[in-house]
Scaffold this motif. Structure first.
Motif, PDB file in Angstrom:
ATOM      1  N   UNK A 435      18.217  -0.119   0.757  1.00 43.42           N
ATOM      2  CA  UNK A 435      16.994  -1.257   0.636  1.00 43.42           C
ATOM      3  C   UNK A 435      16.622  -1.574   1.988  1.00 43.42           C
ATOM      4  N   UNK A 436      15.359  -2.106   1.838  1.00 48.83           N
ATOM      5  CA  UNK A 436      14.800  -2.502   3.238  1.00 48.83           C
ATOM      6  C   UNK A 436      15.900  -3.788   3.692  1.00 48.83           C
ATOM      7  N   UNK A 437      15.834  -3.934   4.895  1.00 50.66           N
ATOM      8  CA  UNK A 437      14.796  -3.114   6.023  1.00 50.66           C
ATOM      9  C   UNK A 437      15.457  -1.560   6.401  1.00 50.66           C
ATOM     10  N   UNK A 438      16.319  -1.373   5.722  1.00 49.93           N
ATOM     11  CA  UNK A 438      17.043   0.039   6.249  1.00 49.93           C
ATOM     12  C   UNK A 438      16.635   1.017   5.189  1.00 49.93           C
ATOM     13  N   UNK A 439      15.984   1.044   4.344  1.00 44.98           N
ATOM     14  CA  UNK A 439      15.345   1.723   3.376  1.00 44.98           C
ATOM     15  C   UNK A 439      13.801   1.566   3.212  1.00 44.98           C
ATOM     16  N   UNK A 440      13.118   2.433   2.702  1.00 46.59           N
ATOM     17  CA  UNK A 440      11.480   2.687   2.634  1.00 46.59           C
ATOM     18  C   UNK A 440      11.106   1.468   1.714  1.00 46.59           C
ATOM     19  N   UNK A 441       9.813   1.161   2.178  1.00 41.69           N
ATOM     20  CA  UNK A 441       8.759   0.445   1.082  1.00 41.69           C
ATOM     21  C   UNK A 441       7.809   1.328   0.697  1.00 41.69           C
ATOM     22  N   UNK A 442       7.228   0.990  -0.306  1.00 43.27           N
ATOM     23  CA  UNK A 442       6.032   1.724  -0.921  1.00 43.27           C
ATOM     24  C   UNK A 442       5.138   0.746  -1.407  1.00 43.27           C
ATOM     25  N   UNK A 443       3.773   0.843  -1.053  1.00 40.87           N
ATOM     26  CA  UNK A 443       2.577   0.084  -1.443  1.00 40.87           C
ATOM     27  C   UNK A 443       1.438   1.093  -2.051  1.00 40.87           C
ATOM     28  N   UNK A 444       0.985   0.692  -3.285  1.00 38.43           N
ATOM     29  CA  UNK A 444      -0.265   1.489  -3.586  1.00 38.43           C
ATOM     30  C   UNK A 444      -1.277   0.161  -4.074  1.00 38.43           C
ATOM     31  N   UNK A 445      -2.537   0.228  -3.662  1.00 37.77           N
ATOM     32  CA  UNK A 445      -3.531  -0.710  -4.002  1.00 37.77           C
ATOM     33  C   UNK A 445      -4.916  -0.164  -4.032  1.00 37.77           C
ATOM     34  N   UNK A 446      -5.793  -0.624  -5.124  1.00 40.40           N
ATOM     35  CA  UNK A 446      -7.266  -0.346  -5.037  1.00 40.40           C
ATOM     36  C   UNK A 446      -7.777  -1.129  -4.080  1.00 40.40           C
ATOM     37  N   UNK A 447      -8.970  -0.446  -3.321  1.00 33.30           N
ATOM     38  CA  UNK A 447      -9.598  -1.188  -2.398  1.00 33.30           C
ATOM     39  C   UNK A 447     -10.632  -2.123  -2.953  1.00 33.30           C
ATOM     40  N   UNK A 448     -10.982  -1.934  -4.322  1.00 36.43           N
ATOM     41  CA  UNK A 448     -11.931  -2.751  -5.093  1.00 36.43           C
ATOM     42  C   UNK A 448     -11.131  -4.178  -5.350  1.00 36.43           C
ATOM     43  N   UNK A 449     -10.019  -4.141  -5.275  1.00 40.24           N
ATOM     44  CA  UNK A 449      -9.302  -5.550  -5.504  1.00 40.24           C
ATOM     45  C   UNK A 449      -8.702  -5.561  -7.070  1.00 40.24           C
ATOM     46  N   UNK A 450      -9.103  -4.545  -8.037  1.00 39.86           N
ATOM     47  CA  UNK A 450      -8.835  -4.706  -9.348  1.00 39.86           C
ATOM     48  C   UNK A 450      -8.222  -3.470  -9.803  1.00 39.86           C
ATOM     49  N   UNK A 451      -6.993  -3.551 -10.064  1.00 40.13           N
ATOM     50  CA  UNK A 451      -6.385  -2.268 -10.878  1.00 40.13           C
ATOM     51  C   UNK A 451      -6.317  -2.331 -12.354  1.00 40.13           C
ATOM     52  N   UNK A 452      -7.402  -1.388 -12.862  1.00 41.48           N
ATOM     53  CA  UNK A 452      -7.106  -1.583 -14.275  1.00 41.48           C
ATOM     54  C   UNK A 452      -8.000  -3.292 -14.728  1.00 41.48           C
ATOM     55  N   UNK A 453      -7.629  -3.394 -15.992  1.00 48.52           N
ATOM     56  CA  UNK A 453      -8.189  -4.531 -16.580  1.00 48.52           C
ATOM     57  C   UNK A 453      -7.142  -5.911 -16.083  1.00 48.52           C
ATOM     58  N   UNK A 454      -6.831  -5.870 -14.813  1.00 49.25           N
ATOM     59  CA  UNK A 454      -5.787  -6.812 -14.230  1.00 49.25           C
ATOM     60  C   UNK A 454      -6.368  -7.510 -12.980  1.00 49.25           C
ATOM     61  N   UNK A 455      -5.808  -8.626 -12.707  1.00 48.43           N
ATOM     62  CA  UNK A 455      -6.379  -9.362 -11.435  1.00 48.43           C
ATOM     63  C   UNK A 455      -5.874  -8.770 -10.230  1.00 48.43           C
ATOM     64  N   UNK A 456      -4.733  -7.898 -10.493  1.00 52.06           N
ATOM     65  CA  UNK A 456      -3.805  -7.329  -8.932  1.00 52.06           C
ATOM     66  C   UNK A 456      -4.803  -5.797  -8.681  1.00 52.06           C
ATOM     67  N   UNK A 457      -4.376  -5.592  -7.409  1.00 50.65           N
ATOM     68  CA  UNK A 457      -4.955  -4.497  -6.800  1.00 50.65           C
ATOM     69  C   UNK A 457      -3.982  -3.472  -7.051  1.00 50.65           C
ATOM     70  N   UNK A 458      -2.652  -3.906  -7.029  1.00 44.23           N
ATOM     71  CA  UNK A 458      -1.556  -2.832  -7.007  1.00 44.23           C
ATOM     72  C   UNK A 458      -0.165  -3.745  -6.997  1.00 44.23           C
ATOM     73  N   UNK A 459       0.696  -2.900  -6.429  1.00 41.31           N
ATOM     74  CA  UNK A 459       1.942  -3.492  -6.238  1.00 41.31           C
ATOM     75  C   UNK A 459       2.640  -2.923  -5.203  1.00 41.31           C
ATOM     76  N   UNK A 460       3.779  -3.547  -4.713  1.00 47.89           N
ATOM     77  CA  UNK A 460       4.435  -2.907  -3.415  1.00 47.89           C
ATOM     78  C   UNK A 460       6.054  -2.962  -4.128  1.00 47.89           C
ATOM     79  N   UNK A 461       6.640  -1.822  -3.492  1.00 50.40           N
ATOM     80  CA  UNK A 461       8.081  -1.565  -4.081  1.00 50.40           C
ATOM     81  C   UNK A 461       9.008  -0.973  -3.241  1.00 50.40           C
TER      82      UNK A 461
END
Length: 526
Positions: A435-461
């Motif tokens: 787990x963080x902070x000893x493990x990795x973090x991944x983020x994926x986001x659309x630069x247009x601010x909208x990922x599919x028909x949602x208000x989110x650009x992406x997520x962090x995991x």
């Protein structure tokens, strides 16, 4: 007797040999990742990219090293989702020489910008640029066609003394529909839809669009000849191919009817073509006719990419370094099925987080996946070499950056987009890591601010996603089967993992980020 020393970046081994100490940052990895993404988006704001690319010097303007004289001879046209902000900045810089302008922008964009306090991306009240909103639901419509006709008329009236500034961004193709007569807009739309449904590639679709359009495939530049044409382009296509961005209205590319007929025949659409398309495709080549010279001179057209995924990643790298990470750019061209892409990032996370030399099978599978996800073997080898050195030499936390546009196979009817689904799948791939902070973090986001028909650009995991979902009774596989990643992340910990930057006013595809913490290194001293 051997001694084992575990050396962390807070007490770096490199400092013992005179290397510069790592930057410290008290912010969480999650917060820093979000700030790096924000820097990527900020770098490709429409007004920012125009301001950085257009230099005014008295009665002249310098663009990409080329100097153009301004003598109240400037005309402006544009089409695309980010064009309103581009036009507003261009008018601020060289508007005193502007004669006339027409831009085709998405339906409702002006009201949306006002509601979000983005007044700096709006034209001034006494503007000489006419704004036409169209392409509702991102589909060509009568309003977009009206705008295209106006742009066509403006370009046709120019002389050798005129300068035409063309502003282009993603979504420009739908906002510039001008089918060759007697083809109707609906007929053109129908044939391209059928091709897309049959599995035609973007190159094949573009071939047909250009052949049926007055303005695409260099048509706009041809109509503007002999005026000087300068196109400023905000790219939303992998590799920034000028002929594919908005179907290349300022890029001469003759399409022969035989080529188009071959594409239509490949997908068994020849027999169902309306009479109007058969008429146009039956005409002799080349298509350029009329009272203008058919041999458009390339020196009369300057195409300049002023914003792209590569530019966004460069600025994200700079911000990552400021926040204490060592940035590494993998590629701006990641594509392919989201499952293969998530597997790649999961393998890279395992490779980078291994305290010992990782099994050679990991590197072998990474290289095998390369062609499937659009990443060159050289880039993968270079990246793994850097990650390996950072692990063994104690360089500290790493921010691996990439961009592109993966695809999702739709198997359900849920809400979500490729970025949220990618983050969800990468979280599963990393579930056996720390787990963080000893493990990795991944983020994926659309630069247009909208990922599919949602208000989110992406997520962090991170690696805790699986257990967190189980604890909250969320069946990840069922959400994936239904392509319902937005609903999953909305329920998971009250939506805290969602990336919601709001209206960004730009689009250069997606940004992927894999943050690798500093890994303990074991050195045996005899």
């Amino acid at each position: 007797m051997a001694r084992v020393l575990s050396l962390f970046w807070r007490h770096p081994f490199l400092a013992l040999v005179g290397r510069k100490k790592q930057t410290f940052c008290k912010m969480s990895i999650d917060s820093r990742a979000r700030k790096v993404f924000a820097a990527a988006v900020e770098a490709v704001q429409p007004d920012t990219v125009v301001r950085q690319s257009v230099e005014r010097k008295e009665d002249s303007v310098i663009i990409d090293g080329h100097k153009f004289t301004l003598k109240h001879n400037l005309h402006l046209v544009g089409f695309g989702k980010a064009v309103l902000g581009m036009a507003a900045e261009a008018e601020r810089i060289i508007g005193d020489h502007l004669v006339k302008g027409i831009i085709s922008v998405p339906h409702g964009i002006q009201q949306t910008l006002q509601q979000h306090g983005k007044d700096h991306l709006l034209l001034k009240e006494n503007t000489r640029i006419k704004v036409i909103e169209g392409a509702k639901h991102n589909l060509p419509d009568a309003d977009a066609q009206k705008a295209a006709e106006g742009i066509k008329q403006l370009a046709s009236e120019l002389t050798e003394k005129d300068l035409l500034l063309v502003l282009i961004s993603g979504g420009g193709s739908a906002l510039l529909p001008a089918p060759i007569s007697p083809i109707s807009l609906q007929e053109k739309l129908d044939v391209t839809r059928k091709l897309a449904a049959a599995g035609a590639t973007i190159q094949e679709l573009n071939t047909v669009r250009r052949a049926l359009s007055v303005l695409k495939g260099g048509g706009l530049a041809h109509l503007a000849h002999p005026a000087q044409v300068v196109a400023l382009i905000l790219s939303d296509v992998i590799g920034d191919p000028l002929d594919l961005i908005a179907s290349g209205p300022t890029v001469h590319g003759e399409v022969w009817p035989e080529e188009v007929l071959s594409v239509l025949d490949r997908y068994k659409l020849l027999n169902s073509l309306p009479a109007s398309l058969k008429d146009v495709l039956g005409r002799p080549s080349p298509r350029w006719k009329g009272n203008k010279d058919v041999t458009d001179k390339s020196e009369h057209v300057l195409n300049v990419v002023i914003g792209s995924n590569s530019i966004a990643l460069t600025c994200a790298s700079r911000r990552a370094r400021e926040l204490g990470f060592r940035p590494v750019v993998l590629s701006p061209g990641v594509c392919g099925d989201v499952r293969s892409v998530s597997r790649l990032y999961g393998l890279l996370a395992q490779f980078a987080c291994s305290q010992q030399e990782p099994p050679p099978e990991i590197a072998a599978e990474v290289l095998r996946l390369g062609p499937e996800v659009g990443v060159e073997s050289w880039d993968l080898c270079r990246t793994m070499q850097v990650l390996s050195k950072e692990r063994t030499e104690g360089w500290g936390a790493t921010c691996l950056l990439a961009g592109g546009e993966p695809t999702v196979e739709l198997t359900g009817k849920g809400r979500g987009g490729r970025n949220q689904e990618l983050a969800l799948r990468v979280g599963l791939e990393m579930k056996d890591l720390e787990l963080p902070p000893n493990g990795p973090v991944f983020l994926s986001g659309g630069t247009d601010g909208q990922d599919g028909p949602t208000e989110a650009a992406g997520a962090i995991t991170d690696s805790g996603l699986y257990e967190e979902a189980q604890a909250q009774g969320l069946d990840i596989n069922s959400f994936l089967t239904n392509n319902d990643s937005y609903t999953f992340f909305s329920h998971l910990s009250a939506g805290q993992r969602l990336l919601v930057p709001g209206l960004t006013c730009t689009n250069v595809m997606d940004v992927h980020m894999l943050i690798i913490p500093s890994i303990p290194i074991n050195i045996r001293l005899d």
